[in-house]
Design a protein around this motif. Structure first.
Motif, mmCIF file in Angstrom:
data_model
loop_
_atom_site.group_PDB
_atom_site.id
_atom_site.type_symbol
_atom_site.label_atom_id
_atom_site.label_comp_id
_atom_site.label_asym_id
_atom_site.label_seq_id
_atom_site.Cartn_x
_atom_site.Cartn_y
_atom_site.Cartn_z
ATOM 1 N N LEU A 1 0.566 15.054 -10.800
ATOM 2 C CA LEU A 1 0.464 14.353 -9.523
ATOM 3 C C LEU A 1 -0.968 14.415 -9.004
ATOM 4 C CD1 LEU A 1 1.696 12.982 -7.020
ATOM 5 C CD2 LEU A 1 2.308 15.262 -6.189
ATOM 6 N N GLN A 2 -1.604 15.569 -9.141
ATOM 7 C CA GLN A 2 -2.992 15.712 -8.707
ATOM 8 C C GLN A 2 -3.901 14.783 -9.493
ATOM 9 O OE1 GLN A 2 -4.712 19.562 -9.450
ATOM 10 N NE2 GLN A 2 -6.671 19.038 -8.505
ATOM 11 N N LEU A 3 -3.704 14.698 -10.809
ATOM 12 C CA LEU A 3 -4.556 13.827 -11.622
ATOM 13 C C LEU A 3 -4.461 12.376 -11.152
ATOM 14 C CD1 LEU A 3 -5.257 13.776 -15.346
ATOM 15 C CD2 LEU A 3 -4.216 11.754 -14.372
ATOM 16 N N VAL A 4 -3.234 11.904 -10.904
ATOM 17 C CA VAL A 4 -3.054 10.512 -10.496
ATOM 18 C C VAL A 4 -3.685 10.261 -9.131
ATOM 19 C CG1 VAL A 4 -1.346 8.771 -9.866
ATOM 20 C CG2 VAL A 4 -1.006 10.157 -11.919
ATOM 21 N N THR A 5 -3.455 11.153 -8.189
ATOM 22 C CA THR A 5 -4.023 10.934 -6.855
ATOM 23 C C THR A 5 -5.538 11.143 -6.857
ATOM 24 O OG1 THR A 5 -3.344 13.198 -6.265
ATOM 25 C CG2 THR A 5 -1.908 11.392 -5.587
ATOM 26 N N ASP A 6 -6.033 12.078 -7.669
ATOM 27 C CA ASP A 6 -7.487 12.214 -7.816
ATOM 28 C C ASP A 6 -8.087 10.933 -8.370
ATOM 29 O OD1 ASP A 6 -7.538 14.797 -6.846
ATOM 30 O OD2 ASP A 6 -7.804 15.765 -8.793
ATOM 31 N N SER A 7 -7.411 10.334 -9.343
ATOM 32 C CA SER A 7 -7.888 9.079 -9.927
ATOM 33 C C SER A 7 -7.924 7.976 -8.877
ATOM 34 C CB SER A 7 -6.991 8.668 -11.096
ATOM 35 O OG SER A 7 -7.266 7.352 -11.534
ATOM 36 N N LEU A 8 -6.869 7.849 -8.091
ATOM 37 C CA LEU A 8 -6.825 6.812 -7.065
ATOM 38 C C LEU A 8 -7.931 7.004 -6.037
ATOM 39 C CD1 LEU A 8 -2.959 6.653 -6.543
ATOM 40 C CD2 LEU A 8 -4.383 4.849 -7.532
ATOM 41 N N GLY B 1 -7.728 -1.526 -3.093
ATOM 42 C CA GLY B 1 -6.299 -1.334 -3.197
ATOM 43 C C GLY B 1 -5.851 -1.287 -4.639
ATOM 44 N N PHE B 2 -4.537 -1.089 -4.802
ATOM 45 C CA PHE B 2 -3.966 -0.911 -6.137
ATOM 46 C C PHE B 2 -2.609 -1.596 -6.215
ATOM 47 C CE2 PHE B 2 -6.494 2.772 -4.941
ATOM 48 C CZ PHE B 2 -7.396 2.853 -5.986
ATOM 49 N N ARG B 3 -2.349 -2.201 -7.346
ATOM 50 C CA ARG B 3 -1.017 -2.698 -7.677
ATOM 51 C C ARG B 3 -0.489 -1.808 -8.793
ATOM 52 N NH1 ARG B 3 1.567 -4.428 -12.621
ATOM 53 N NH2 ARG B 3 3.224 -5.879 -12.078
ATOM 54 N N PHE B 4 0.653 -1.167 -8.592
ATOM 55 C CA PHE B 4 1.158 -0.142 -9.500
ATOM 56 C C PHE B 4 2.192 -0.730 -10.457
ATOM 57 C CE2 PHE B 4 -0.488 2.005 -5.834
ATOM 58 C CZ PHE B 4 -1.084 3.153 -6.327
ATOM 59 N N ASP B 5 1.851 -0.738 -11.723
ATOM 60 C CA ASP B 5 2.751 -1.202 -12.772
ATOM 61 C C ASP B 5 3.981 -0.291 -12.835
ATOM 62 O OD1 ASP B 5 3.308 -2.778 -15.258
ATOM 63 O OD2 ASP B 5 3.053 -0.813 -16.198
ATOM 64 N N LEU B 6 5.160 -0.908 -12.930
ATOM 65 C CA LEU B 6 6.426 -0.156 -13.007
ATOM 66 C C LEU B 6 6.445 0.992 -11.997
ATOM 67 C CD1 LEU B 6 6.947 0.050 -16.896
ATOM 68 C CD2 LEU B 6 7.738 -1.710 -15.313
ATOM 69 N N ASP C 1 -2.011 10.940 2.666
ATOM 70 C CA ASP C 1 -3.388 11.103 2.208
ATOM 71 C C ASP C 1 -4.331 10.251 3.060
ATOM 72 O OD1 ASP C 1 -5.802 10.280 0.409
ATOM 73 O OD2 ASP C 1 -4.923 12.009 -0.612
ATOM 74 N N PRO C 2 -5.384 10.846 3.629
ATOM 75 C CA PRO C 2 -6.268 10.083 4.521
ATOM 76 C C PRO C 2 -7.045 8.974 3.817
ATOM 77 C CG PRO C 2 -7.156 12.280 4.111
ATOM 78 C CD PRO C 2 -5.761 12.264 3.560
ATOM 79 N N VAL C 3 -7.221 9.080 2.484
ATOM 80 C CA VAL C 3 -7.893 8.017 1.735
ATOM 81 C C VAL C 3 -6.902 6.948 1.316
ATOM 82 C CG1 VAL C 3 -9.193 7.459 -0.354
ATOM 83 C CG2 VAL C 3 -9.724 9.546 0.923
ATOM 84 N N LEU C 4 -5.827 7.352 0.669
ATOM 85 C CA LEU C 4 -4.872 6.389 0.130
ATOM 86 C C LEU C 4 -4.081 5.692 1.227
ATOM 87 C CD1 LEU C 4 -3.598 8.392 -2.963
ATOM 88 C CD2 LEU C 4 -5.527 6.813 -2.775
#
Length: 573
Positions: free
Chosen positions: A338-345, A356-361, A385-388
């Motif tokens: 979960l940290q890796l994905v949110t760090d990436s975003l 912004g992001f469109r999330f596949d599946l 999350d204050p960024v997301l």
């Protein structure tokens, strides 16, 4: 490539002393004096940092990371610099029946790598088991380094100047879905050497054209580094769409005019979009990776800590849960994943300045071991999350797992692709009966799906077409899919297209059929843009682009998928 090691006396690492470093941040971080390396692995017994020469061809040193803190292996190299090329070899048990697939003979991409070099050449050495036997319980001792990609330390410095994000309100947003390469590959307005690249997409003529359409936000198909499928290459095809991610922090080199500068070229493209008042939204794939199932290659996560990064069958962890239909499912229930994905975003939102992001599946991202939960860990993380919380979040609200269809089921703050709008509008204009109540609901913002918890009509992303499926032109020109060029006997792609050819399958010279097709395209586009919600237009639909009846052109990196700019003005082909 050769992975032969140089004598220690010739190696850069032999002239330095590895220091303990810090467990945070994860990845390879340049601090102006040296580089801190940090890698999560809960089940490893040892981690070796492998350094390569400046060409990325020859492994010159292996250095054991000296410290292990909170399941993070870390070390600091004072003489490492931006441009340093590296990889990892991770030691631990090779026990597939227990979910562990460690194999130090396999060079691994850093999950937090910010840059990559080289390419993947399909070879049995890429697999952790003896591929020739077909038995994943066997152990393969061949070195994968000559055939895989390396990670590279980068210096993130970039001058944004007077750059400012457009910050388009949701209720003013109009999305334009496009492919970095396909948008400009055939565009005569773009210098030839820049066609199909980030730089080409950011040229003034292209931006002026996009602005002229009245759209506000360009949604790009995946630009994270991805892997070309071996089975496609064997057929002379490629993965064009890019839904096969292997690195969540690196922009794909294949879309850079100068591959070694993909990082800065992508940033410059974003800056130019923002200068034109356009937002950049990325289609992202965090639901699975390119490593496949138990028979797939060992490229990164599988060799770093398979049991942590992937959802495995509870009673048979040798096998992967496959809610994605791609062989594996990323395990966002694990805090480090979960940290890796949110760090990436956050990295793409802050460092790369996307909007912004469109999330596949995306149902996968809200799925816990017990099923989809709109209060699941990832969705709750995004909400607080204050960024997301301040970028656009768009869900593709379905997957192929149990309870996977979740249109309207995401929490406040999210928008969702609304396939009910697509299907009801197509069916109504095709002439299917009894659809007036459904059409009215779609035009009014699909309140039956989204009017809850204070969600607004913009939460419904209304679309007629997307990259997956018929183009608008083909929706009124073909009764059936024509995917023979994909090499799968026309078995791939959806068969329920709600399309109609008006008397002739495909191109025709009949003026009456051509006129009705054009009228129906205009009818559907008018419905799209006059309905409440967030409209999304597929690139090329504005001038009736065709894929010749192919409704699954994921492997067509050619004129089938590229926008044909010569077709502008040709009302109907």
């Amino acid at each position: 490539m050769s992975s032969t090691r140089r004598p220690a006396s010739q190696s850069r690492a032999a002239r330095t002393r590895i220091q303990e470093g810090q467990p945070y941040p994860l990845g390879a971080t340049w601090d102006g004096l040296g580089v801190n390396f940090a890698l999560f692995s809960a089940h490893a017994t040892k981690v070796e940092l492998c350094l390569f020469d400046d060409a990325g061809e020859q492994e010159i040193e292996r250095i054991e990371l000296p410290e292990y803190t909170d399941e993070i292996w870390h070390g600091y190299l004072p003489d490492a610099r931006p441009g340093t090329i590296y990889g990892y070899r991770v030691h631990g048990p090779y026990e597939p029946k227990a979910g562990h697939r460690f194999n130090p003979n396999k060079l691994l991409i850093d999950p937090y790598a910010k840059g990559l070099v080289g390419s993947i050449t399909w070879n049995p050495a890429l697999f952790g088991y003896k591929m020739e036997t077909g038995d994943d319980l066997t152990f393969d001792e061949r070195d994968s380094a000559p055939y895989t990609r390396r990670s590279r330390v980068i210096d993130p410095a970039f001058t944004w100047g007077r750059h400012q994000k457009p910050l388009v309100p949701w209720d003013k947003t109009i999305v334009y879905e496009a492919h970095v390469k396909g948008m400009t590959k055939l565009d005569p307005r773009v210098p030839e050497k820049l066609r199909g690249t980030y730089a080409g997409l950011g040229t003034r003529d292209v931006l002026d054209y996009i602005k002229s359409l009245g759209v506000t936000s360009v949604e790009l198909l995946p630009v994270h580094s991805f892997v070309q499928d071996d089975y496609l290459q064997e057929k002379g095809l490629v993965n064009y769409w890019g839904y096969n991610t292997i690195s969540f922090f690196t922009p794909a080199r294949r879309y850079a005019a100068v591959p070694d500068f993909a990082f800065s070229e992508f940033k410059e493209m974003v800056s130019r979009f923002h200068g034109a008042g356009l937002e950049v939204i990325l289609d992202v794939v965090y639901n699975h990776t390119a490593e496949g199932n138990e028979k797939g290659p060992t490229l990164s996560f599988k060799g770093v800590d398979n049991a942590s990064y992937y959802r495995l069958l509870p009673n048979e962890p040798r096998y992967y849960i496959n809610d994605t239909g791609t062989g594996n499912t990323f395990n966002l229930s694990h805090p480090r994943v979960l940290q890796l994905v949110t760090d990436s975003l956050r990295y793409w939102a802050q460092e790369m300045q996307v909007d912004g992001f469109r999330f596949d599946l995306a149902t996968i991202l809200g799925r816990e071991p017990y099923g989809f939960d709109e209060g699941g860990g990832f969705l709750d993380t995004c909400r607080q999350d204050p960024v997301l919380n301040n970028v656009k979040l768009i869900a593709e609200p379905w997957d192929c797992g149990p309870g996977g269809y979740q249109v309207g089921g995401f929490p406040p703050g999210w928008a969702e692709w609304n396939d009910r709008f697509r299907d009801d509008v197509r069916a109504y204009w095709k002439g299917d009966g009894g659809l007036l109540p459904d059409l009215a609901a779609r035009i009014a913002g699909s309140a039956d799906k989204f009017n809850k918890r204070g969600r607004k009509p913009w939460a419904s992303v209304n679309f007629l077409t997307a990259h997956d499926g018929f183009t608008l032109h083909d929706t009124v020109s073909y009764n059936d899919k024509h995917n023979d060029a994909n090499g799968e006997g026309n078995r791939d792609g959806h068969s329920h297209n709600l399309s109609y050819n008006y008397g002739v399958e495909g191109p025709t010279d009949d003026p009456e059929i051509r006129a009705v097709r054009l009228r129906q395209m205009r009818n559907m586009l008018a419905t799209l843009f006059l309905s409440r919600g967030t409209p999304m237009l597929l690139a090329g639909d504005e001038f009736a682009r065709t894929q010749n009846g192919n409704n699954n052109a994921y492997c067509q990196d050619n004129a089938v998928s590229w926008l044909d700019w010569d077709a502008i003005g040709d009302e109907e082909r």
